[in-house]
Design an enzyme around this catalytic site. Structure first.
Site, PDB file in Angstrom:
ATOM      1  CG  HIS A  59     -15.183 -36.767  -2.202  1.00  0.00           C
ATOM      2  ND1 HIS A  59     -14.522 -37.438  -1.191  1.00  0.00           N
ATOM      3  CD2 HIS A  59     -15.960 -37.700  -2.816  1.00  0.00           C
ATOM      4  CE1 HIS A  59     -14.886 -38.694  -1.200  1.00  0.00           C
ATOM      5  NE2 HIS A  59     -15.766 -38.897  -2.174  1.00  0.00           N
ATOM      6  NE  ARG A  78     -14.272 -45.211  -3.886  1.00  0.00           N
ATOM      7  CZ  ARG A  78     -15.203 -45.021  -2.950  1.00  0.00           C
ATOM      8  NH1 ARG A  78     -15.987 -43.959  -2.998  1.00  0.00           N
ATOM      9  NH2 ARG A  78     -15.355 -45.911  -2.003  1.00  0.00           N
ATOM     10  CG  HIS A  94     -19.259 -38.443   0.673  1.00  0.00           C
ATOM     11  ND1 HIS A  94     -19.626 -37.781  -0.469  1.00  0.00           N
ATOM     12  CD2 HIS A  94     -18.483 -39.487   0.263  1.00  0.00           C
ATOM     13  CE1 HIS A  94     -19.112 -38.390  -1.523  1.00  0.00           C
ATOM     14  NE2 HIS A  94     -18.403 -39.430  -1.112  1.00  0.00           N
ATOM     15  CG  ASP A 125     -15.121 -42.023  -0.487  1.00  0.00           C
ATOM     16  OD1 ASP A 125     -16.245 -41.512  -0.599  1.00  0.00           O
ATOM     17  OD2 ASP A 125     -14.236 -41.948  -1.355  1.00  0.00           O
TER      18      ASP A 125
HETATM   19  O1  LIG Z   1     -17.887 -39.176  -9.065  1.00  0.00           O
HETATM   20  C1  LIG Z   1     -17.171 -38.473  -8.371  1.00  0.00           C
HETATM   21  O2  LIG Z   1     -16.630 -37.448  -8.803  1.00  0.00           O
HETATM   22  C2  LIG Z   1     -16.897 -38.856  -6.952  1.00  0.00           C
HETATM   23  C3  LIG Z   1     -17.887 -39.836  -6.430  1.00  0.00           C
HETATM   24  C4  LIG Z   1     -17.563 -40.296  -5.049  1.00  0.00           C
HETATM   25  O3  LIG Z   1     -18.055 -39.808  -4.074  1.00  0.00           O
HETATM   26  C5  LIG Z   1     -16.549 -41.340  -4.893  1.00  0.00           C
HETATM   27  O4  LIG Z   1     -16.091 -41.907  -5.878  1.00  0.00           O
HETATM   28  O5  LIG Z   1     -16.185 -41.621  -3.747  1.00  0.00           O
HETATM   29 FE   LIG Z   2     -17.088 -40.546  -2.270  1.00  0.00          FE
END
Ligand SMILES: O=C(O)CCC(=O)C(=O)O
Ligand SMILES: [Fe+2]
Length: 280
Positions: A254, A269, A99, A101
């Site tokens: 990712h 994040r 995906h 974000d």
């Molecule tokens: O936990 C991760 O490595 C990425 C998870 C994810 O898709 C995000 O934080 O947008």
């Molecule tokens: Fe993500």
């Protein structure tokens, strides 16, 4: 690609490693270079950082305004930091499918700054795919087929009350009452920071091509998705304590690997605000 003061080493498949910088002590010129490198490479990886949550927020704010994700729980005491967490008891992780974000937003988030806080002893890598390269390497026939097309994106099937997360052991991600209207973006966009063409559909949030049903859309979407995740255009980020990744959501996808059951993993994040996307 422009001249940069940063020491940048491209990563095979997708992204670049940035060496010899302390993200807590960047000069203004370096922040400008970092933004440009982000637009050019899509993913920047930094090792051996020691950002406090306050420094994480300050760094993000120097790159772009913060776009608080409305689905993820916040880190305690830090409403702008999303907690990307999987406990030893949970079996579902966050982001465990390809995906990008916020593509379901009318102004999709520009990027994210992800800081490793607590890592499992092994596993929990994140894969990244280069969507500039995906577009560039499409054959001429497919490029002609998608030229001028637009696609509908949505989030309810993932984060809605009856969405995918509601059926899992991460049900707090499923938010009743904050359903989002569907939104439309060009299938090939001009990246606002680099001016390059990018393929902008993704397997998690793209529902269909505008004016076609999902069934009519799926064969071409599947073909584009299979092309985008060709191993030659994908890299694997193996996290270590102190690793920070900054990615651009307009030109990468990712995938967070979910291969560490029984262990805890916590990432912080911060999502960076973006803009409406124009057709290439
Ligand atoms: O936990 C991760 O490595 C990425 C998870 C994810 O898709 C995000 O934080 O947008
Ligand atoms: Fe993500």
């Amino acid at each position: 690609m422009i001249e940069t003061r940063l020491r940048i080493e491209p990563i095979q498949g997708c992204g670049a490693l940035v060496k010899d910088v302390d993200l807590a002590r960047l000069g203004d010129a370096e922040v400008g270079d970092l933004r440009q490198a982000l637009f050019d490479h899509g993913l920047l990886v930094f090792r051996e950082q020691s950002l406090t949550p306050e420094q994480h927020i300050a760094l993000a704010e120097r790159i772009a305004p913060i776009d608080v994700n409305r689905f993820f729980p916040a880190a305690p005491g830090y409403p702008v930091i999303a907690k990307v967490e999987k406990t030893a008891q949970q079996t579902t992780n966050i982001g465990g499918g390809w995906h990008t974000d916020h593509s379901y937003d009318a102004e999709p988030a520009m990027g994210s700054v992800l800081v490793a806080r607590d890592l499992p002893p092994a596993g929990g890598d994140t894969l990244f795919a280069d969507l500039y390269a995906a577009y560039d390497t499409l054959d001429a026939e497919t490029k002609a087929e998608i030229a001028g097309l637009r696609a509908v994106h949505g989030s309810d099937h993932v984060f809605g009350e009856k969405g995918a997360y509601a059926q899992t052991d991460q049900p707090e991600l499923a938010k009743g009452g904050v359903e989002t209207p569907e939104t439309v973006h060009p299938v090939v966009i001009t990246h606002p920071g680099s001016g390059k063409s990018v393929l902008y559909v993704n397997p998690s949030f793209t529902l269909r091509f505008e004016g076609r049903t999902r069934e009519e859309s799926l064969p071409l979407l599947m073909k584009l998705y299979a092309h985008a995740i060709d191993q030659s255009r994908v890299s694997t980020l193996v996290w270590a304590p102190g690793t920070v990744a900054i990615w651009d959501n307009r030109c990468t996808w990712h995938f967070a690997r979910n291969d560490y059951h029984g262990h805890y993993r916590l990432m912080h994040r911060i999502t960076l605000a973006g803009c409406a996307l124009e057709a290439a």
